[in-house]
Write a protein that holds these residues in place. Structure first.
Motif, PDB file in Angstrom:
ATOM      1  N   ASN A 585       0.836  -1.213   0.000  1.00  0.00           N
ATOM      2  CA  ASN A 585       0.000   0.000   0.000  1.00  0.00           C
ATOM      3  C   ASN A 585       0.868   1.260   0.000  1.00  0.00           C
ATOM      4  OD1 ASN A 585      -2.364  -1.480   0.013  1.00  0.00           O
ATOM      5  ND2 ASN A 585      -2.482  -1.551   2.250  1.00  0.00           N
ATOM      6  N   THR A 586       1.990   1.206   0.739  1.00  0.00           N
ATOM      7  CA  THR A 586       2.902   2.360   0.752  1.00  0.00           C
ATOM      8  C   THR A 586       3.443   2.645  -0.640  1.00  0.00           C
ATOM      9  OG1 THR A 586       3.532   1.795   3.007  1.00  0.00           O
ATOM     10  CG2 THR A 586       4.962   3.333   1.827  1.00  0.00           C
ATOM     11  N   ILE A 587       3.828   1.552  -1.355  1.00  0.00           N
ATOM     12  CA  ILE A 587       4.336   1.713  -2.726  1.00  0.00           C
ATOM     13  C   ILE A 587       3.257   2.303  -3.637  1.00  0.00           C
ATOM     14  CG2 ILE A 587       4.974   0.399  -4.791  1.00  0.00           C
ATOM     15  CD1 ILE A 587       7.280   0.962  -3.055  1.00  0.00           C
ATOM     16  N   ASN A 588       1.998   1.822  -3.499  1.00  0.00           N
ATOM     17  CA  ASN A 588       0.904   2.334  -4.347  1.00  0.00           C
ATOM     18  C   ASN A 588       0.701   3.826  -4.127  1.00  0.00           C
ATOM     19  OD1 ASN A 588       0.454  -0.174  -5.478  1.00  0.00           O
ATOM     20  ND2 ASN A 588      -1.115  -0.752  -3.996  1.00  0.00           N
ATOM     21  N   ASP A 589       0.690   4.250  -2.843  1.00  0.00           N
ATOM     22  CA  ASP A 589       0.504   5.677  -2.545  1.00  0.00           C
ATOM     23  C   ASP A 589       1.659   6.500  -3.101  1.00  0.00           C
ATOM     24  OD1 ASP A 589      -1.002   5.166   0.742  1.00  0.00           O
ATOM     25  OD2 ASP A 589      -1.862   5.138  -1.280  1.00  0.00           O
ATOM     26  N   PHE A 590       2.882   5.986  -2.955  1.00  0.00           N
ATOM     27  CA  PHE A 590       4.059   6.704  -3.473  1.00  0.00           C
ATOM     28  C   PHE A 590       4.015   6.790  -4.990  1.00  0.00           C
ATOM     29  CE2 PHE A 590       8.144   8.506  -3.435  1.00  0.00           C
ATOM     30  CZ  PHE A 590       8.879   7.915  -4.440  1.00  0.00           C
ATOM     31  N   THR A 591       3.588   5.681  -5.659  1.00  0.00           N
ATOM     32  CA  THR A 591       3.499   5.671  -7.132  1.00  0.00           C
ATOM     33  C   THR A 591       2.493   6.712  -7.617  1.00  0.00           C
ATOM     34  OG1 THR A 591       4.063   3.329  -7.166  1.00  0.00           O
ATOM     35  CG2 THR A 591       3.048   4.239  -9.150  1.00  0.00           C
ATOM     36  N   PHE A 603     -11.252  14.259  -8.281  1.00  0.00           N
ATOM     37  CA  PHE A 603     -10.713  13.507  -7.149  1.00  0.00           C
ATOM     38  C   PHE A 603     -11.306  14.034  -5.848  1.00  0.00           C
ATOM     39  CE2 PHE A 603      -7.893  17.109  -7.619  1.00  0.00           C
ATOM     40  CZ  PHE A 603      -7.623  17.493  -6.313  1.00  0.00           C
ATOM     41  N   CYS A 604     -11.221  13.194  -4.816  1.00  0.00           N
ATOM     42  CA  CYS A 604     -11.799  13.502  -3.513  1.00  0.00           C
ATOM     43  C   CYS A 604     -10.736  14.166  -2.633  1.00  0.00           C
ATOM     44  CB  CYS A 604     -12.332  12.235  -2.847  1.00  0.00           C
ATOM     45  SG  CYS A 604     -13.048  12.525  -1.209  1.00  0.00           S
ATOM     46  N   ILE A 605     -11.072  15.316  -2.050  1.00  0.00           N
ATOM     47  CA  ILE A 605     -10.143  16.036  -1.189  1.00  0.00           C
ATOM     48  C   ILE A 605      -9.783  15.211   0.044  1.00  0.00           C
ATOM     49  CG2 ILE A 605      -9.900  18.042   0.331  1.00  0.00           C
ATOM     50  CD1 ILE A 605      -9.531  18.730  -2.560  1.00  0.00           C
ATOM     51  N   LYS A 606     -10.750  14.548   0.614  1.00  0.00           N
ATOM     52  CA  LYS A 606     -10.499  13.744   1.820  1.00  0.00           C
ATOM     53  C   LYS A 606      -9.504  12.637   1.524  1.00  0.00           C
ATOM     54  CE  LYS A 606     -12.845  11.069   5.429  1.00  0.00           C
ATOM     55  NZ  LYS A 606     -14.151  10.552   5.906  1.00  0.00           N
ATOM     56  N   ASP A 607      -9.687  11.940   0.370  1.00  0.00           N
ATOM     57  CA  ASP A 607      -8.760  10.865   0.000  1.00  0.00           C
ATOM     58  C   ASP A 607      -7.354  11.408  -0.222  1.00  0.00           C
ATOM     59  OD1 ASP A 607     -11.197   9.045  -2.023  1.00  0.00           O
ATOM     60  OD2 ASP A 607     -10.850   9.114   0.142  1.00  0.00           O
ATOM     61  N   ALA A 608      -7.241  12.577  -0.871  1.00  0.00           N
ATOM     62  CA  ALA A 608      -5.929  13.170  -1.135  1.00  0.00           C
ATOM     63  C   ALA A 608      -5.209  13.509   0.170  1.00  0.00           C
ATOM     64  CB  ALA A 608      -6.076  14.424  -1.999  1.00  0.00           C
ATOM     65  N   ILE A 609      -5.969  14.055   1.154  1.00  0.00           N
ATOM     66  CA  ILE A 609      -5.364  14.389   2.455  1.00  0.00           C
ATOM     67  C   ILE A 609      -4.874  13.129   3.157  1.00  0.00           C
ATOM     68  CG2 ILE A 609      -5.845  15.324   4.757  1.00  0.00           C
ATOM     69  CD1 ILE A 609      -7.844  17.231   3.406  1.00  0.00           C
ATOM     70  N   GLU A 610      -5.727  12.092   3.195  1.00  0.00           N
ATOM     71  CA  GLU A 610      -5.367  10.863   3.909  1.00  0.00           C
ATOM     72  C   GLU A 610      -4.188  10.153   3.250  1.00  0.00           C
ATOM     73  OE1 GLU A 610      -9.761   9.823   5.822  1.00  0.00           O
ATOM     74  OE2 GLU A 610      -9.008   8.665   4.126  1.00  0.00           O
ATOM     75  N   LYS A 611      -4.176  10.095   1.912  1.00  0.00           N
ATOM     76  CA  LYS A 611      -3.055   9.447   1.230  1.00  0.00           C
ATOM     77  C   LYS A 611      -1.742  10.202   1.500  1.00  0.00           C
ATOM     78  CE  LYS A 611      -5.118   9.129  -2.854  1.00  0.00           C
ATOM     79  NZ  LYS A 611      -5.316   8.821  -4.284  1.00  0.00           N
ATOM     80  N   THR A 612      -1.799  11.524   1.490  1.00  0.00           N
ATOM     81  CA  THR A 612      -0.594  12.314   1.762  1.00  0.00           C
ATOM     82  C   THR A 612      -0.108  12.082   3.187  1.00  0.00           C
ATOM     83  OG1 THR A 612      -1.405  14.009   0.226  1.00  0.00           O
ATOM     84  CG2 THR A 612       0.401  14.620   1.679  1.00  0.00           C
ATOM     85  N   TYR A 613      -1.040  12.089   4.140  1.00  0.00           N
ATOM     86  CA  TYR A 613      -0.651  11.890   5.540  1.00  0.00           C
ATOM     87  C   TYR A 613      -0.096  10.487   5.759  1.00  0.00           C
ATOM     88  CZ  TYR A 613      -0.973  11.128  10.542  1.00  0.00           C
ATOM     89  OH  TYR A 613      -0.686  10.808  11.835  1.00  0.00           O
ATOM     90  N   ASN A 614      -0.676   9.473   5.091  1.00  0.00           N
ATOM     91  CA  ASN A 614      -0.192   8.096   5.252  1.00  0.00           C
ATOM     92  C   ASN A 614       1.255   7.959   4.773  1.00  0.00           C
ATOM     93  OD1 ASN A 614      -2.540   7.136   6.388  1.00  0.00           O
ATOM     94  ND2 ASN A 614      -3.450   6.556   4.428  1.00  0.00           N
ATOM     95  N   GLU A 632     -14.861  16.742   4.881  1.00  0.00           N
ATOM     96  CA  GLU A 632     -16.081  16.305   4.216  1.00  0.00           C
ATOM     97  C   GLU A 632     -15.729  15.633   2.889  1.00  0.00           C
ATOM     98  OE1 GLU A 632     -18.617  20.181   5.884  1.00  0.00           O
ATOM     99  OE2 GLU A 632     -18.476  19.757   3.742  1.00  0.00           O
ATOM    100  N   GLU A 633     -16.698  14.885   2.357  1.00  0.00           N
ATOM    101  CA  GLU A 633     -16.497  14.240   1.050  1.00  0.00           C
ATOM    102  C   GLU A 633     -16.701  15.290  -0.047  1.00  0.00           C
ATOM    103  OE1 GLU A 633     -15.542  11.233   0.496  1.00  0.00           O
ATOM    104  OE2 GLU A 633     -15.636  10.385   2.513  1.00  0.00           O
ATOM    105  N   ILE A 634     -15.610  15.939  -0.452  1.00  0.00           N
ATOM    106  CA  ILE A 634     -15.660  17.030  -1.434  1.00  0.00           C
ATOM    107  C   ILE A 634     -14.867  16.612  -2.664  1.00  0.00           C
ATOM    108  CG2 ILE A 634     -15.178  19.472  -1.867  1.00  0.00           C
ATOM    109  CD1 ILE A 634     -15.096  19.815   1.205  1.00  0.00           C
ATOM    110  N   ASN A 641      -2.066  14.537  -7.869  1.00  0.00           N
ATOM    111  CA  ASN A 641      -0.729  14.437  -7.282  1.00  0.00           C
ATOM    112  C   ASN A 641      -0.109  15.822  -7.039  1.00  0.00           C
ATOM    113  OD1 ASN A 641      -0.302  15.050  -9.932  1.00  0.00           O
ATOM    114  ND2 ASN A 641       1.256  13.494 -10.291  1.00  0.00           N
ATOM    115  N   GLU A 642      -0.492  16.838  -7.854  1.00  0.00           N
ATOM    116  CA  GLU A 642      -0.012  18.194  -7.582  1.00  0.00           C
ATOM    117  C   GLU A 642      -0.663  18.751  -6.312  1.00  0.00           C
ATOM    118  OE1 GLU A 642       1.247  20.030 -11.943  1.00  0.00           O
ATOM    119  OE2 GLU A 642      -0.477  20.830 -10.880  1.00  0.00           O
ATOM    120  N   PHE A 643      -1.973  18.453  -6.121  1.00  0.00           N
ATOM    121  CA  PHE A 643      -2.657  18.911  -4.908  1.00  0.00           C
ATOM    122  C   PHE A 643      -2.050  18.243  -3.678  1.00  0.00           C
ATOM    123  CE2 PHE A 643      -6.011  19.669  -1.883  1.00  0.00           C
ATOM    124  CZ  PHE A 643      -6.521  20.902  -2.257  1.00  0.00           C
TER     125      PHE A 643
END
Length: 757
Positions: A585-591, A603-614, A632-634, A641-643
């Motif tokens: 999963n770490t490799i997938n997020d990094f890729t 894309f979902c803002i919440k998912d982008a925040i969580e993936k970046t934090y992970n 929120e689900e926005i 990836n730029e965000f």
């Protein structure tokens, strides 16, 4: 009297034409010369600015490479020391049982086994018996004649102190030198294992590796790079050593001095040392020998002090290149003036011939017709013909392009400048065509030429004047960016458009260069983010890899006993699978983060925040930073990836600030919500806030306060550039005081807003 009258009629107009043509030609030459001087000054100024920007960016580019390589090589050295310590610990468990040895023979055997199997490397390796406070092994005799009980690290804690914390790097001074060791205490014994090196030796290795990596870059003869190791900023004998010189490699390794007889060279060295001493960087102008010609030319160079290693990095350019470019530009203008003069002479000769012929017929008729009325009428007609010729000359020979455009949407006429501009042979290739017929299918704003010409017709024929830009296509397929100013006129009771065309291709090319510089800054920011990301992933992977390694050893050691049950095997298998899934999963997020594609998606803002934090979670947990995410689900249209890069830059800045702060409670709050069809994303920390002296400049390029942390100064600048790409996108920073769970905190707040339409 009549004969004299005819002579006046013949010679006065000819003389008047000669005088007029001469005056007009002289006036045009004067105007062109004045314009040429201004254009040459502007060209010289722009060329100097461009060259200064090039050498400034080139030096800072290599400075940033040195910073990145320094961090990279230091991390590699520490990893090697730690791996060597863990290797010693691993073998020590399998070569002997520390708790069972009781005599010197066994101790000697332990030392012999260690020497033969473990210490065949270049590190300084030491083993202590913590139980007996005894030195078991010192492969390099580093601790010879040293009192072990009083041996302490740079913090004052003794090495053999039973309360000290191990499994970390320690530094101490020995015999006038500074050393760094990774200290690890074995889990099942009282052995303390240290593996390390002299910091001076490690730094020398890093310098050599950095210089080796810089040698792989291509040499640019126009802007060759040189690096000097600054030993004495005040100058003197052997004040510096040449580490790299791309143009003259034979200078590498030579020491520099200001105590020399060559006055020109001495002045140059003292001048750049003064700039480095007072400002740390700057431009200087001086006379220097050009390598390929061995002649002395005026030169402008930029010098920068790389403070990490006390290196002077420099490059420059020679002014003879500017003189050559200026001479080329001047030559083109002189040719233009010559063409204007030749044209005026030809027109004058033709006018004289025409007038002479006309006068000949007029005088012939005057001999036969004495009627004053006829004579006056002939003179009026002659005056009209002259005005028409003058208008035609001004129209055809104007330096700006001129097009006469009909209400039906066709080009009625054009002058010679338009023909030359579009590289056609004559006007016949342009007349009776629409603008779209001599233009590419699409204009700069991605509008089609057909639609833009319709808009041009509507606006131009409903306004007295109108300015707009247009892209033409020459006969040879070259795009010309032009500025057009139209004027609506009435000619012979018909509405027409008089359009003046000016070539602005050179201006557009300068704008394109600025865009490419933005792309370079984006790439530089991305590389910096990737470096930090790799460090995070390396830390995140170490724990699951250690767990898998322990499980493998446990299976191997327990297998021989034959006491395995199916439930134990199943449990171990599931545990290893969970560790492997975590790595995957770490490799997938990094890729996803490093994906070079820049396609706009939803894309979902919440998912982008969580993936970046992970991806960065290990760094926050390691430094006891608590992170609270509310989102929120926005959904947003953009490049995910730029965000994520924007969020990661802000998180890293907050993390560094929290680590440097003295607060016991290190907190970070991330909140994303939708308000009035806008995204409001805030990231707030408890690190004490940003200094009011610099908070207004943190989004400027190359501005950073992280001198010790090797900041590049482009992270927040690129965040600002990325957010601006969204509709009404803004990013702002402020300081805020707030309460959380009845505790008072101060910190920085970054706010991102953008429209969700």
């Amino acid at each position: 009297m009549k004969k004299n009258f005819y002579l006046y009629i013949i010679f006065v107009p000819i003389l008047s034409v000669l005088i007029s043509i001469t005056l007009i030609t002289l006036h045009n030459i004067n105007e062109l010369n004045t314009s040429a001087d201004e254009e040459i000054k502007a060209f010289t100024k722009n060329y100097l600015i461009e060259q200064k920007t090039k050498i400034y960016n080139r030096v800072h580019f290599f400075s940033n490479i040195i910073k990145v390589k320094t961090n990279e090589f230091k991390s590699e050295q520490k990893i090697l020391l730690k791996d060597n310590t863990e290797k010693i610990e691993y073998f020590s468990k399998h070569l002997f049982n520390y708790h069972n040895y009781k005599n010197n023979d066994i101790k000697n055997k332990i030392k012999s086994e260690m020497i033969n199997h473990l210490f065949k490397n270049n590190h300084l390796n030491i083993i202590f018996d913590l139980k007996n406070k005894e030195l078991l092994f010192d492969g390099s005799n580093l601790l010879k004649d040293v009192n072990l009980k009083s041996l302490s690290d740079t913090t004052g804690v003794t090495i053999l102190n039973k309360f000290r914390i191990f499994d970390r790097f320690v530094e101490f001074y020995l015999k006038g030198k500074r050393y760094i060791f990774y200290a690890k205490k074995t889990n099942d014994s009282q052995l303390l294992i240290l593996s390390g090196d002299s910091i001076d030796v490690m730094n020398e290795e890093i310098k050599n590796r950095i210089l080796s990596s810089l040698l792989s870059f291509d040499v640019d003869d126009s802007y060759y790079l040189f690096i000097v190791d600054l030993l004495n900023k005040n100058g003197g004998e052997n004040y510096g050593k040449v580490l790299l010189h791309q143009s003259i490699p034979t200078l590498q390794g030579q020491f520099l001095s200001t105590n020399i007889k060559d006055k020109r060279l001495k002045k140059y060295r003292l001048k750049y040392l003064d700039v480095i001493k007072n400002y740390g960087e700057g431009f200087i102008t001086y006379d220097y020998t050009k390598p390929e010609s061995k002649e002395v030319f005026k030169k402008l160079s930029f010098f920068y002090l790389q403070k990490d290693w006390n290196w002077i990095i420099g490059t420059g350019f020679y002014f003879d290149d500017l003189e050559f470019k200026t001479e080329e530009f001047r030559s083109s203008i002189e040719k233009k003036i010559k063409r204007s003069v030749n044209t005026a002479i030809i027109v004058g000769i033709l006018l004289i011939i025409f007038i002479s012929i006309a006068i000949y017929f007029i005088t012939s008729k005057l001999n036969k017709i004495i009627n004053d009325y006829s004579s006056n009428l002939n003179k009026s007609n002659e005056s009209l013909r002259k005005q028409k010729d003058v208008f035609k000359t001004l129209f055809d020979k104007s330096t700006d392009g001129i097009i006469i455009y009909s209400e039906d949407g066709y080009i009625i006429n054009c002058n010679d400048s338009v023909v030359r501009m579009l590289e056609y042979e004559d006007k016949s290739f342009i007349a009776n065509k629409r603008l779209q017929d001599i233009s590419p299918k699409k204009q700069n704003e991605n509008d089609t030429s057909v639609l833009k010409e319709k808009l041009f017709q509507i606006v131009s024929f409903n306004n007295q004047t109108y300015n707009f830009e247009w892209v033409f296509l020459s006969k040879n397929g070259r795009k010309l960016f032009c500025e057009i100013r139209t004027t609506r006129l009435i000619l012979d009771d018909n509405n027409i458009i008089h359009a003046i065309i000016r070539d602005i291709t050179y201006k557009k090319e300068l704008e394109e260069k600025n865009k490419r510089q933005q792309v370079m800054l984006a790439e530089e920011s991305k590389k910096s983010a990737l470096g930090e990301m790799l460090t995070m992933i390396a830390h995140q992977w170490r724990q699951p890899l250690n767990n898998i390694n322990l499980l493998i050893h446990f299976v191997r050691d327990t297998f021989d006993t034959g006491k395995f049950s199916k439930e134990e095997i199943k449990g171990i298998t599931l545990d290893m699978k969970r560790q492997i899934d975590y790595l995957s999963n770490t490799i997938n997020d990094f890729t996803n983060f490093t994906n070079p594609k820049k396609e706009t998606t939803l894309f979902c803002i919440k998912d982008a925040i969580e993936k970046t934090y992970n991806l960065a979670i290990a760094q926050f947990e390691k430094n006891n930073i608590k992170v609270f995410i509310e989102s929120e689900e926005i959904e947003v249209y953009g490049i995910e990836n730029e965000f994520m890069q924007v969020i990661l830059n802000i998180l890293n800045n907050s993390k560094d600030a929290l680590i440097e702060s003295n607060n016991k409670e290190k907190l970070l709050f991330i909140n994303a919500k939708k308000i009035d069809n806008k995204l409001l994303l805030t990231i707030k920390d408890t690190a004490g806030g940003i200094s009011n002296k610099v908070i207004s400049r943190i989004f400027d390029p190359y501005f950073t306060t992280k001198h010790k942390n090797n900041g590049t100064g482009i992270g927040l600048y690129m965040c600002n550039q990325i957010i601006k790409q969204y509709k009404n996108g803004t990013i702002k920073a402020r300081n805020e005081s707030f309460n959380y769970k009845n505790n008072f905190y101060e910190g920085a707040v970054f706010t991102i807003t953008l429209d969700l339409d």
